[in-house]
Design an enzyme around this catalytic site. Structure first.
Site, PDB file in Angstrom:
ATOM      1  N   ASP A  39       0.872  -1.161   0.000  1.00 37.44           N
ATOM      2  CA  ASP A  39       0.000   0.000   0.000  1.00 37.44           C
ATOM      3  C   ASP A  39       0.918   1.223   0.000  1.00 37.44           C
ATOM      4  O   ASP A  39       2.120   1.110   0.239  1.00 37.44           O
ATOM      5  CB  ASP A  39      -0.895  -0.005   1.247  1.00 37.44           C
ATOM      6  CG  ASP A  39      -2.138   0.862   1.087  1.00 37.44           C
ATOM      7  OD1 ASP A  39      -3.211   0.298   0.837  1.00 37.44           O
ATOM      8  OD2 ASP A  39      -2.018   2.094   1.201  1.00 37.44           O
ATOM      9  N   ASN A  92      -5.153  -4.353  -6.914  1.00 43.31           N
ATOM     10  CA  ASN A  92      -6.355  -3.804  -6.286  1.00 43.31           C
ATOM     11  C   ASN A  92      -6.278  -2.302  -6.020  1.00 43.31           C
ATOM     12  O   ASN A  92      -7.313  -1.646  -5.885  1.00 43.31           O
ATOM     13  CB  ASN A  92      -6.602  -4.544  -4.973  1.00 43.31           C
ATOM     14  CG  ASN A  92      -7.648  -3.885  -4.118  1.00 43.31           C
ATOM     15  OD1 ASN A  92      -8.846  -3.968  -4.396  1.00 43.31           O
ATOM     16  ND2 ASN A  92      -7.218  -3.212  -3.048  1.00 43.31           N
ATOM     17  N   TYR A 158     -12.659   7.494 -13.811  1.00 48.94           N
ATOM     18  CA  TYR A 158     -12.782   6.186 -13.162  1.00 48.94           C
ATOM     19  C   TYR A 158     -13.410   5.174 -14.111  1.00 48.94           C
ATOM     20  O   TYR A 158     -12.912   4.052 -14.261  1.00 48.94           O
ATOM     21  CB  TYR A 158     -13.625   6.336 -11.897  1.00 48.94           C
ATOM     22  CG  TYR A 158     -13.666   5.099 -11.028  1.00 48.94           C
ATOM     23  CD1 TYR A 158     -12.704   4.884 -10.043  1.00 48.94           C
ATOM     24  CD2 TYR A 158     -14.668   4.140 -11.180  1.00 48.94           C
ATOM     25  CE1 TYR A 158     -12.728   3.754  -9.240  1.00 48.94           C
ATOM     26  CE2 TYR A 158     -14.707   3.014 -10.388  1.00 48.94           C
ATOM     27  CZ  TYR A 158     -13.735   2.822  -9.410  1.00 48.94           C
ATOM     28  OH  TYR A 158     -13.769   1.694  -8.629  1.00 48.94           O
ATOM     29  N   ILE A 191     -19.222  -1.177  -2.197  1.00 49.46           N
ATOM     30  CA  ILE A 191     -18.829  -2.056  -1.101  1.00 49.46           C
ATOM     31  C   ILE A 191     -18.642  -1.216   0.165  1.00 49.46           C
ATOM     32  O   ILE A 191     -18.105  -0.110   0.129  1.00 49.46           O
ATOM     33  CB  ILE A 191     -17.512  -2.788  -1.445  1.00 49.46           C
ATOM     34  CG1 ILE A 191     -17.647  -3.533  -2.779  1.00 49.46           C
ATOM     35  CG2 ILE A 191     -17.125  -3.738  -0.329  1.00 49.46           C
ATOM     36  CD1 ILE A 191     -18.729  -4.586  -2.825  1.00 49.46           C
TER      37      ILE A 191
END
Length: 252
Positions: A39, A92, A158, A191
């Site tokens: 990350d 991700n 996006y 989510i």
């Protein structure tokens, strides 16, 4: 001990400091993988890695900005040198970007979203695939979105990045289908992660939930379950495809 799905496998998960990435990293760890938790935030990465270790798994931390090709190359090198190879990867890491109509969309915002959400995945594939070939093969999941197949107002960067990610996934999968590397994409709907809960009020979260026929937001664990299935040998005949986990969002 019971055999895990990913015993003797080394996995990289980007954007693993929270939310979907953290859930995937934890599940991979529970199933026996050595997880490289990555990350841009070292503190959050270390916290997730420590959770995996406390549960009996093995995790290493390698901070990386996926918009930097050199950092992604170094991340893959870290996995190979420190953990013994690379067999699994989940690309991700991503951001939402500005909320503006296309005619007003800020250029710097466009560049940042494309750099992280699309270029970052390409850099991942560019360095992960050769490492997996050297390790005898593997599996990759690229985190797309429902917005890889439908539009959404005020999210042009996006949506464009996620549509392109799906095409990139299909192309790479075709190229390596006979070489032992499977590549798929997962498309979550909205989510319940810190990205939403920390930035939106209850009314807005409720409105988002109502967009799904199941009338709720998804959970990070539900996305992880699909992702880890696709990474596993249980999905050995699945490559080049785009799998939704969307509570019916795209059904109408």
């Amino acid at each position: 001990m019971p055999k895990g799905l990913f015993d003797n496998k080394v996995a990289i998960v980007t954007g693993a400091g929270s939310g979907i990435g953290a859930a995937i990293a934890r599940e991979l760890g529970r199933e026996g993988a050595v997880v490289v938790v990555s990350d841009v935030e070292a503190k959050s990465s270390e916290a997730v890695a420590e959770e995996i270790r406390k549960a009996g798994g093995r995790a290493e931390v390698c901070t990386a900005d996926v918009a930097d090709a050199g950092a992604v190359e170094a991340l893959v090198d870290f996995a190979v040198k420190e953990c013994g190879g690379l067999h699994l990867a989940v690309n991700n890491a991503g951001i939402g970007g500005p909320s503006e109509k296309t005619g007003d969309y800020p250029l710097d915002g466009w560049r940042q979203v494309i750099d992280i959400n699309l270029n970052g995945v390409f850099y991942g594939l560019r360095y992960q695939i050769p490492a997996m070939l050297q390790s005898g093969g593997g599996a990759i999941v690229n985190m797309a979105s429902i917005l890889g197949s439908v539009g959404f107002a005020k999210a042009s960067a996006y949506v464009a990045a996620k549509h392109a990610l799906v095409g990139l996934t299909k192309t790479a999968a075709m190229e390596y289908a006979t070489e032992g590397v499977r590549i798929n994409a997962v498309g979550p709907a909205f989510i319940d992660t810190p990205l939403l809960s920390k930035n939106l009020d209850e009314e807005t979260l409720g409105q988002l939930a109502s967009l799904h026929p199941v009338q709720r937001l998804g959970t990070a664990e539900e996305v992880s379950a699909l992702t880890c299935f696709l990474l596993s040998e249980r999905a050995s005949f699945i490559t080049g495809s785009y799998h939704l986990v969307d509570g019916g969002y795209t059904a109408p």
